[in-house]
Design an enzyme around this catalytic site. Structure first.
Site, PDB file in Angstrom:
ATOM      1  N   LYS A  54      -6.760  -6.398  -2.529  1.00 31.57           N
ATOM      2  CA  LYS A  54      -7.089  -4.969  -2.508  1.00 31.57           C
ATOM      3  C   LYS A  54      -7.024  -4.395  -3.927  1.00 31.57           C
ATOM      4  O   LYS A  54      -7.913  -3.667  -4.362  1.00 31.57           O
ATOM      5  CB  LYS A  54      -6.115  -4.207  -1.596  1.00 31.57           C
ATOM      6  CG  LYS A  54      -6.422  -4.387  -0.113  1.00 31.57           C
ATOM      7  CD  LYS A  54      -5.307  -3.888   0.790  1.00 31.57           C
ATOM      8  CE  LYS A  54      -5.619  -4.235   2.253  1.00 31.57           C
ATOM      9  NZ  LYS A  54      -4.509  -4.000   3.174  1.00 31.57           N
ATOM     10  N   GLN A  98       1.261  -1.317   3.367  1.00 34.31           N
ATOM     11  CA  GLN A  98       0.871  -2.583   3.988  1.00 34.31           C
ATOM     12  C   GLN A  98       1.758  -2.882   5.210  1.00 34.31           C
ATOM     13  O   GLN A  98       2.983  -2.867   5.108  1.00 34.31           O
ATOM     14  CB  GLN A  98       0.986  -3.718   2.954  1.00 34.31           C
ATOM     15  CG  GLN A  98       0.492  -5.049   3.439  1.00 34.31           C
ATOM     16  CD  GLN A  98      -1.017  -5.081   3.698  1.00 34.31           C
ATOM     17  OE1 GLN A  98      -1.806  -4.558   2.924  1.00 34.31           O
ATOM     18  NE2 GLN A  98      -1.417  -5.677   4.806  1.00 34.31           N
ATOM     19  N   ASP A 121      -5.962   4.418   5.490  1.00 30.65           N
ATOM     20  CA  ASP A 121      -5.984   3.477   6.619  1.00 30.65           C
ATOM     21  C   ASP A 121      -6.351   4.195   7.917  1.00 30.65           C
ATOM     22  O   ASP A 121      -6.672   3.556   8.920  1.00 30.65           O
ATOM     23  CB  ASP A 121      -4.595   2.829   6.792  1.00 30.65           C
ATOM     24  CG  ASP A 121      -4.590   1.356   6.400  1.00 30.65           C
ATOM     25  OD1 ASP A 121      -5.691   0.777   6.283  1.00 30.65           O
ATOM     26  OD2 ASP A 121      -3.492   0.811   6.223  1.00 30.65           O
TER      27      ASP A 121
END
Ligand code: NDP
Length: 296
Positions: A54, A98, A121
């Site tokens: 990422k 994460q 997200d």
């Protein structure tokens, strides 16, 4: 019928190029560089790989990447304090924590402490509610990537029968909401669904997000249907480790009109959509028009 392969790798490269163009324009015309902060707690090997890639791709499209690696025993208070700092940092437009988090941390509490406008997200409860009510939100990256591929392949999805197998909060449910938003007739199947093969056989669009290797055989697929395989399963075959999806690719490709491979389908689109979401968040927070074709 031999299915057309929907090349997620190539499509993701196109999306990233589009994001990079827009980022360059933002810098030149507005002096703004979008920034994505990724927070990793602990040393889960798979999470480390995801975070690294990422970060790399964030920099490649011209954005700033801020990585925060915290010890596995970081307290909830310290993690929440970091998120608060990132929420208030004007250089940070997107924040991603994460998952999974170590067991002693309350995942819902942590995710819901992120500023919803920076929640790239799309997991914050406000964004879940906005998506569910058809309002502008941050959309979870994997389902957004699936939607982009479906729109690209079909143009309009209106009136199509879609079956989503899986009802998780990160894939199945938001996927179903997005398909409903595009006027599909949507069925959500799960482990208690009766006659799953019959349910799947009705579908013009099948999205499989189960986490069971090659669970969906070709004879469940309606002739000409579009199959989006979200599953990523590591299996041992012929003495080698192999990645396979939730769909039995070989038999499904004989009946489907189009199908995403694993690897090289949905996976690459997920990171591309994370970058697209960061750009969208940056544009929104600066009162600028959103990039076209990169949102739901
Ligand atoms: P979850 O485990 O959270 O959800 C799986 C879903 O599948 C559940 O709703 C479960 O039903 C359903 N299910 C399980 N067994 C069956 C069955 N026999 N028949 C029908 N439904 C069943 O998984 P995720 O949604 O997080 O992920 C799904 C897959 O997608 C995984 O392989 C994951 O690795 C992959 N993935 C890939 C991403 C990418 O970027 N390509 C991103 C995210 C995930 P129930 O609710 O009843 O238990």
């Amino acid at each position: 019928m031999v299915a057309q392969v929907i090349d997620g790798k190539a499509f993701a490269a196109k999306v990233r190029a589009q994001v990079a163009d827009q980022v360059a324009k933002l810098k030149e015309e507005n002096g703004i560089t979008p920034g994505l902060a990724v927070v990793l707690v602990g040393e889960d090997p798979a999470s480390q790989v995801y975070v690294r890639s990422k970060g790399k791709m964030t920099v490649e499209v011209g954005m700033n990447s801020y990585e925060h690696k915290l010890d596995v025993d970081t307290s909830e208070a310290d993690l929440l304090a970091l998120i608060e700092k990132l929420n208030n940092d004007p250089a940070v437009h997107g924040i991603l924590v994460q998952l999974p988090l170590p067991k002693h941390l309350n995942e819902d509490l942590v995710i819901n402490s992120i500023d919803p406008a920076k929640d790239v997200d799309g997991f914050h409860i406000s964004n879940v509610g906005l998506l569910g009510t058809g309002q502008k939100s941050m959309v979870p990256c994997t389902p957004l990537g699936c939607l982009m591929m479906l729109r690209d392949h079909h143009g309009s999805l209106s009136g199509m029968d879609a079956v989503v197998i899986g009802r998780s909060n990160i894939v199945g449910k938001p996927m179903a909401q997005l398909l409903l938003g595009d006027s599909c007739t949507v069925t959500i199947a799960h482990s208690r669904t009766k006659d799953l093969p019959d349910v799947v056989r009705r579908a013009d669009i099948v999205v499989a997000a189960v986490g069971r290797p090659e669970m969906v055989p070709g004879d469940w697929i309606k002739e000409g249907a579009t199959v989006i395989d979200v599953g990523i399963n590591r299996i041992e075959r012929d003495g080698k480790t192999k990645l396979v999806g939730d769909v039995d690719y070989a038999s499904a490709a004989e009946r489907a009109g189009a199908i995403t491979p694993v690897p090289g389908g949905v996976g690459p689109m997920t990171i591309a959509c994370l970058l697209a979401n960061t750009l969208t968040a940056c544009c929104r927070s600066n009162g600028l028009p959103e990039p076209e074709g990169l949102t739901a």
